[in-house]
Design a protein around this motif. Structure first.
Motif, PDB file in Angstrom:
ATOM      1  N   ARG A   1      47.481  19.277 -13.429  1.00 16.58           N
ATOM      2  CA  ARG A   1      47.639  18.792 -12.051  1.00 16.58           C
ATOM      3  C   ARG A   1      47.963  19.938 -11.093  1.00 16.58           C
ATOM      4  O   ARG A   1      47.464  19.987  -9.983  1.00 16.58           O
ATOM      5  CB  ARG A   1      48.737  17.721 -11.975  1.00 16.58           C
ATOM      6  N   LEU A   2      48.796  20.866 -11.523  1.00 17.34           N
ATOM      7  CA  LEU A   2      49.146  22.008 -10.672  1.00 17.34           C
ATOM      8  C   LEU A   2      47.944  22.922 -10.431  1.00 17.34           C
ATOM      9  O   LEU A   2      47.746  23.411  -9.319  1.00 17.34           O
ATOM     10  CB  LEU A   2      50.283  22.818 -11.298  1.00 17.34           C
ATOM     11  N   LEU A   3      47.151  23.152 -11.467  1.00 19.47           N
ATOM     12  CA  LEU A   3      45.992  24.024 -11.312  1.00 19.47           C
ATOM     13  C   LEU A   3      44.913  23.398 -10.428  1.00 19.47           C
ATOM     14  O   LEU A   3      44.176  24.100  -9.746  1.00 19.47           O
ATOM     15  CB  LEU A   3      45.415  24.393 -12.684  1.00 19.47           C
ATOM     16  N   GLU A   4      44.832  22.064 -10.417  1.00 15.38           N
ATOM     17  CA  GLU A   4      43.870  21.361  -9.563  1.00 15.38           C
ATOM     18  C   GLU A   4      44.388  21.184  -8.137  1.00 15.38           C
ATOM     19  O   GLU A   4      43.601  20.963  -7.225  1.00 15.38           O
ATOM     20  CB  GLU A   4      43.554  19.979 -10.141  1.00 15.38           C
TER      21      GLU A   4
ATOM     22  N   VAL B   1      69.174  45.033   4.482  1.00 16.60           N
ATOM     23  CA  VAL B   1      69.479  44.236   3.299  1.00 16.60           C
ATOM     24  C   VAL B   1      68.223  43.520   2.793  1.00 16.60           C
ATOM     25  O   VAL B   1      67.476  42.939   3.575  1.00 16.60           O
ATOM     26  CB  VAL B   1      70.572  43.190   3.631  1.00 16.60           C
ATOM     27  N   SER B   2      68.000  43.561   1.495  1.00 14.98           N
ATOM     28  CA  SER B   2      66.873  42.835   0.898  1.00 14.98           C
ATOM     29  C   SER B   2      67.336  41.431   0.547  1.00 14.98           C
ATOM     30  O   SER B   2      67.733  41.157  -0.587  1.00 14.98           O
ATOM     31  CB  SER B   2      66.382  43.563  -0.355  1.00 14.98           C
ATOM     32  N   SER B   3      67.280  40.540   1.518  1.00 16.17           N
ATOM     33  CA  SER B   3      67.810  39.197   1.296  1.00 16.17           C
ATOM     34  C   SER B   3      66.726  38.162   1.040  1.00 16.17           C
ATOM     35  O   SER B   3      67.019  37.062   0.570  1.00 16.17           O
ATOM     36  CB  SER B   3      68.654  38.759   2.496  1.00 16.17           C
ATOM     37  N   ALA B   4      65.466  38.488   1.329  1.00 13.76           N
ATOM     38  CA  ALA B   4      64.388  37.544   1.065  1.00 13.76           C
ATOM     39  C   ALA B   4      64.040  37.574  -0.430  1.00 13.76           C
ATOM     40  O   ALA B   4      64.270  38.560  -1.119  1.00 13.76           O
ATOM     41  CB  ALA B   4      63.162  37.890   1.902  1.00 13.76           C
ATOM     42  N   ILE B   5      63.478  36.478  -0.909  1.00  9.50           N
ATOM     43  CA  ILE B   5      63.163  36.345  -2.332  1.00  9.50           C
ATOM     44  C   ILE B   5      61.691  35.980  -2.506  1.00  9.50           C
ATOM     45  O   ILE B   5      61.186  35.087  -1.836  1.00  9.50           O
ATOM     46  CB  ILE B   5      64.049  35.248  -2.985  1.00  9.50           C
ATOM     47  N   HIS B   6      61.022  36.691  -3.412  1.00  6.74           N
ATOM     48  CA  HIS B   6      59.680  36.333  -3.868  1.00  6.74           C
ATOM     49  C   HIS B   6      59.850  35.678  -5.233  1.00  6.74           C
ATOM     50  O   HIS B   6      60.351  36.306  -6.166  1.00  6.74           O
ATOM     51  CB  HIS B   6      58.816  37.577  -4.040  1.00  6.74           C
ATOM     52  N   LEU B   7      59.427  34.429  -5.351  1.00  5.09           N
ATOM     53  CA  LEU B   7      59.481  33.733  -6.634  1.00  5.09           C
ATOM     54  C   LEU B   7      58.054  33.628  -7.165  1.00  5.09           C
ATOM     55  O   LEU B   7      57.162  33.162  -6.466  1.00  5.09           O
ATOM     56  CB  LEU B   7      60.079  32.338  -6.457  1.00  5.09           C
ATOM     57  N   ARG B   8      57.861  34.096  -8.390  1.00  2.00           N
ATOM     58  CA  ARG B   8      56.551  33.994  -9.039  1.00  2.00           C
ATOM     59  C   ARG B   8      56.709  33.154 -10.305  1.00  2.00           C
ATOM     60  O   ARG B   8      57.637  33.360 -11.091  1.00  2.00           O
ATOM     61  CB  ARG B   8      56.002  35.379  -9.387  1.00  2.00           C
ATOM     62  N   PHE B   9      55.764  32.209 -10.467  1.00  2.00           N
ATOM     63  CA  PHE B   9      55.804  31.311 -11.622  1.00  2.00           C
ATOM     64  C   PHE B   9      54.381  31.160 -12.154  1.00  2.00           C
ATOM     65  O   PHE B   9      53.488  30.690 -11.435  1.00  2.00           O
ATOM     66  CB  PHE B   9      56.380  29.948 -11.210  1.00  2.00           C
ATOM     67  N   ASP B  10      54.178  31.583 -13.400  1.00  2.00           N
ATOM     68  CA  ASP B  10      52.853  31.496 -14.021  1.00  2.00           C
ATOM     69  C   ASP B  10      52.700  30.120 -14.659  1.00  2.00           C
ATOM     70  O   ASP B  10      53.410  29.784 -15.613  1.00  2.00           O
ATOM     71  CB  ASP B  10      52.695  32.602 -15.065  1.00  2.00           C
ATOM     72  N   ILE B  11      51.754  29.346 -14.130  1.00  2.00           N
ATOM     73  CA  ILE B  11      51.567  27.971 -14.609  1.00  2.00           C
ATOM     74  C   ILE B  11      51.032  27.968 -16.038  1.00  2.00           C
ATOM     75  O   ILE B  11      51.529  27.224 -16.895  1.00  2.00           O
ATOM     76  CB  ILE B  11      50.598  27.205 -13.679  1.00  2.00           C
ATOM     77  N   LYS B  12      50.031  28.792 -16.300  1.00  2.51           N
ATOM     78  CA  LYS B  12      49.374  28.786 -17.615  1.00  2.51           C
ATOM     79  C   LYS B  12      50.302  29.227 -18.739  1.00  2.51           C
ATOM     80  O   LYS B  12      50.226  28.715 -19.848  1.00  2.51           O
ATOM     81  CB  LYS B  12      48.142  29.692 -17.579  1.00  2.51           C
ATOM     82  N   ALA B  13      51.216  30.163 -18.469  1.00  2.00           N
ATOM     83  CA  ALA B  13      52.121  30.674 -19.502  1.00  2.00           C
ATOM     84  C   ALA B  13      53.441  29.910 -19.551  1.00  2.00           C
ATOM     85  O   ALA B  13      54.347  30.295 -20.275  1.00  2.00           O
ATOM     86  CB  ALA B  13      52.394  32.154 -19.257  1.00  2.00           C
ATOM     87  N   SER B  14      53.550  28.840 -18.800  1.00  3.31           N
ATOM     88  CA  SER B  14      54.825  28.118 -18.739  1.00  3.31           C
ATOM     89  C   SER B  14      54.954  27.106 -19.872  1.00  3.31           C
ATOM     90  O   SER B  14      53.998  26.830 -20.595  1.00  3.31           O
ATOM     91  CB  SER B  14      54.951  27.386 -17.396  1.00  3.31           C
ATOM     92  N   SER B  15      56.157  26.539 -19.973  1.00  4.77           N
ATOM     93  CA  SER B  15      56.431  25.551 -21.013  1.00  4.77           C
ATOM     94  C   SER B  15      56.284  24.121 -20.484  1.00  4.77           C
ATOM     95  O   SER B  15      56.741  23.178 -21.120  1.00  4.77           O
ATOM     96  CB  SER B  15      57.850  25.749 -21.548  1.00  4.77           C
ATOM     97  N   LEU B  16      55.637  23.969 -19.334  1.00  2.00           N
ATOM     98  CA  LEU B  16      55.401  22.635 -18.775  1.00  2.00           C
ATOM     99  C   LEU B  16      54.434  21.855 -19.659  1.00  2.00           C
ATOM    100  O   LEU B  16      53.567  22.449 -20.310  1.00  2.00           O
ATOM    101  CB  LEU B  16      54.818  22.739 -17.364  1.00  2.00           C
TER     102      LEU B  16
ATOM    103  N   ILE C   1      49.061  31.298 -10.533  1.00  3.53           N
ATOM    104  CA  ILE C   1      50.435  31.760 -10.332  1.00  3.53           C
ATOM    105  C   ILE C   1      50.929  31.224  -8.998  1.00  3.53           C
ATOM    106  O   ILE C   1      50.259  31.347  -7.977  1.00  3.53           O
ATOM    107  CB  ILE C   1      50.503  33.301 -10.345  1.00  3.53           C
ATOM    108  N   ILE C   2      52.095  30.619  -9.029  1.00  2.00           N
ATOM    109  CA  ILE C   2      52.712  30.105  -7.806  1.00  2.00           C
ATOM    110  C   ILE C   2      53.570  31.221  -7.219  1.00  2.00           C
ATOM    111  O   ILE C   2      54.422  31.784  -7.912  1.00  2.00           O
ATOM    112  CB  ILE C   2      53.579  28.865  -8.094  1.00  2.00           C
ATOM    113  N   VAL C   3      53.350  31.534  -5.946  1.00  5.09           N
ATOM    114  CA  VAL C   3      54.120  32.563  -5.249  1.00  5.09           C
ATOM    115  C   VAL C   3      54.811  31.905  -4.064  1.00  5.09           C
ATOM    116  O   VAL C   3      54.156  31.372  -3.177  1.00  5.09           O
ATOM    117  CB  VAL C   3      53.214  33.717  -4.762  1.00  5.09           C
ATOM    118  N   ILE C   4      56.134  31.926  -4.078  1.00  6.82           N
ATOM    119  CA  ILE C   4      56.919  31.340  -2.995  1.00  6.82           C
ATOM    120  C   ILE C   4      57.793  32.428  -2.396  1.00  6.82           C
ATOM    121  O   ILE C   4      58.503  33.134  -3.110  1.00  6.82           O
ATOM    122  CB  ILE C   4      57.791  30.174  -3.513  1.00  6.82           C
TER     123      ILE C   4
END
Length: 136
Positions: free
Chosen positions: A55-58, A33-48, A69-72
């Motif tokens: 602060r995140l990039l530093e 079963v593929s139960s693990a999750i890779h979450l990718r979040f691009d800081i530069k292209a985000s709406s933050l 890119i944040i990889v969790i």
């Protein structure tokens, strides 16, 4: 959709989830079963807001790549849904940790009384040890 604060929300289309097989023990469940999750979040292209992006990039964290890119990877739980929730929660705490501003430390000195007590206790301890010598 992930709510960081009341006025800061990350939309679902900015988050990229990939289901993968988890590592480690777990027997047949892990192998099939593929139960693990890779979450990718691009800081530069985000709406933050810009402050959050800077602060995140530093921020020094191994989960943030050089490209911003944040990889969790979440694989603690047996179900995909719980791992997805865990990954989102970890992303939220990472963002909040990066944006908290540390209070400047104001250096202090020990009081004269505490210095005197410390020196007195050292002298007393030294005298006790000096008394342990050979009797002549």
């Amino acid at each position: 959709m992930l709510t960081i604060l009341k006025h800061i929300v990350i939309s679902a289309d900015e988050l990229e989830f990939t289901a993968i097989r988890a590592q480690g023990s777990g027997g047949q469940n892990v192998n099939k079963v593929s139960s693990a999750i890779h979450l990718r979040f691009d800081i530069k292209a985000s709406s933050l807001p810009d402050f959050y992006k800077e602060r995140l990039l530093e921020f020094k964290d191994k989960r943030i790549t050089a490209d911003g890119i944040i990889v969790i990877k979440a694989q603690t739980f047996r179900t995909q849904q719980k791992n997805r929730e865990d990954a989102l929660e970890r992303l939220k705490t990472l963002i909040l940790d990066a944006t908290t501003i540390q209070k400047n430390r104001r250096p202090t000195k020990p009081t004269r009384s505490s210095q005197r007590k410390r020196m007195d206790s050292k002298t007393k301890r030294g005298n006790t040890k000096a008394m342990r010598g050979k009797v002549m």
